[in-house]
Design an enzyme around this catalytic site. Structure first.
Site, short mmCIF file in Angstrom:
data_model
loop_
_atom_site.label_atom_id
_atom_site.label_comp_id
_atom_site.label_asym_id
_atom_site.label_seq_id
_atom_site.Cartn_x
_atom_site.Cartn_y
_atom_site.Cartn_z
N ASP A 135 1.01 -1.14 0.01
CA ASP A 135 -0.15 -0.03 0.31
C ASP A 135 0.76 1.31 -0.05
O ASP A 135 1.43 1.49 1.00
CB ASP A 135 -0.64 -0.06 1.25
CG ASP A 135 -1.83 1.15 1.28
OD1 ASP A 135 -1.72 1.88 0.51
OD2 ASP A 135 -2.53 1.02 2.09
N ILE A 136 0.86 2.00 -1.00
CA ILE A 136 1.75 3.08 -1.22
C ILE A 136 1.41 4.18 -0.07
O ILE A 136 2.20 5.00 0.11
CB ILE A 136 1.65 3.47 -2.71
CG1 ILE A 136 3.12 4.68 -2.85
CG2 ILE A 136 0.57 4.42 -3.06
CD1 ILE A 136 3.29 4.74 -4.57
N ASN B 161 -4.71 12.33 -12.25
CA ASN B 161 -5.46 12.75 -13.29
C ASN B 161 -5.18 14.09 -13.73
O ASN B 161 -4.60 15.18 -12.79
CB ASN B 161 -6.95 12.59 -13.54
CG ASN B 161 -7.62 13.11 -12.40
OD1 ASN B 161 -7.44 14.48 -12.09
ND2 ASN B 161 -8.49 12.55 -11.60
N GLY C 93 -8.48 4.73 -7.80
CA GLY C 93 -7.18 4.01 -7.73
C GLY C 93 -6.23 4.63 -6.90
O GLY C 93 -6.43 5.09 -5.76
N VAL C 94 -4.88 4.70 -7.21
CA VAL C 94 -4.00 5.35 -6.27
C VAL C 94 -4.23 6.66 -6.04
O VAL C 94 -4.10 7.22 -4.78
CB VAL C 94 -2.42 5.26 -7.07
CG1 VAL C 94 -1.50 6.08 -6.51
CG2 VAL C 94 -2.06 3.92 -7.18
N ASP C 95 -4.68 7.59 -6.91
CA ASP C 95 -4.98 8.85 -6.68
C ASP C 95 -5.85 9.04 -5.51
O ASP C 95 -5.84 9.81 -4.77
CB ASP C 95 -5.64 9.48 -8.19
CG ASP C 95 -5.69 10.98 -8.07
OD1 ASP C 95 -5.13 11.59 -7.15
OD2 ASP C 95 -6.45 11.48 -8.93
N GLY D 10 -2.98 1.13 -14.33
CA GLY D 10 -4.50 0.70 -13.80
C GLY D 10 -5.62 1.16 -14.85
O GLY D 10 -5.44 0.69 -16.07
N TYR E 61 -5.53 3.51 -16.65
CA TYR E 61 -5.30 4.20 -18.03
C TYR E 61 -4.83 3.27 -19.21
O TYR E 61 -4.39 3.32 -20.22
CB TYR E 61 -4.14 5.23 -17.61
CG TYR E 61 -4.65 6.41 -17.32
CD1 TYR E 61 -6.02 6.59 -16.80
CD2 TYR E 61 -3.73 7.71 -17.28
CE1 TYR E 61 -6.42 8.03 -16.61
CE2 TYR E 61 -4.42 8.80 -16.83
CZ TYR E 61 -5.62 9.15 -16.38
OH TYR E 61 -6.14 10.14 -16.03
#
Length: 176
Positions: free
Chosen positions: A9-10, A23, A31-33, A123, A125
């Protein structure tokens, strides 16, 4: 510079900088964002809104990078970068490499000693794990050559799936 690849987990990484697969709007997403925005707290969104009003009125360009404080994250900075969206016809591989290269350059200019990356573009994209890992390899290799005196000591690739982790291990193996 050491390179590590791990499944995790970042948002939990204790590094100087974490990279956000953002984005163009910089105003959060999935997602990550979305995970980074939720973990950092509302101050991250406020900082991104400030960036939009002061220097990025049209958003962040694909392949570019910009930093904000990390607020509630265990990192010091969040480096936001926008990958090319393959599903939208953005298939220029150089822009994908640029996400990693520009993030490394920015982390170094901030004085970061360690930085954690997700699989930018891998992901929603639509870039394959292999394409993303190869782009990361090209960026790290190029950065090492062009910045031999960099203060970056550790580059982590923190992958959300075991499949992505396995591909990154295979591709980045020679650098580790």
């Amino acid at each position: 510079m050491r390179i590590t690849v791990l499944h995790g987990d970042i948002t939990q990484r204790r590094v100087d900088a974490v990279v956000n697969a953002a984005n163009a709007s910089l105003l959060g997403g999935g997602g990550v964002d979305g995970a980074l925005h939720r973990a950092a707290g509302p101050e991250l969104l406020a900082a991104c809104r400030e960036l939009r009003t002061t220097g990025l009125p049209h958003g962040l360009q694909t392949g570019a990078a910009v930093a904000t404080p990390a607020f509630g994250l265990p990192a010091r900075w969040v480096i936001h970068t926008v990958g090319p969206n393959r599903h939208a016809g953005q298939t220029n591989r150089a822009l994908l490499v640029s996400c990693f290269s520009e993030s490394l350059r920015l982390a170094d200019s901030l004085g970061a000693q360690d930085v954690a990356f997700p699989a930018v573009g891998g992901g929603a994209y639509g870039w394959s794990a292999m394409h993303v890992a190869q782009a990361a390899l090209d960026a790290v290799t190029g950065f090492r050559v062009s910045h031999p005196a960099s203060g970056l000591e550790l580059v982590e690739f923190v992958l959300h799936t075991a499949e992505m982790e396995a591909v990154f291990r295979d591709v980045l193996g020679p650098l580790r």
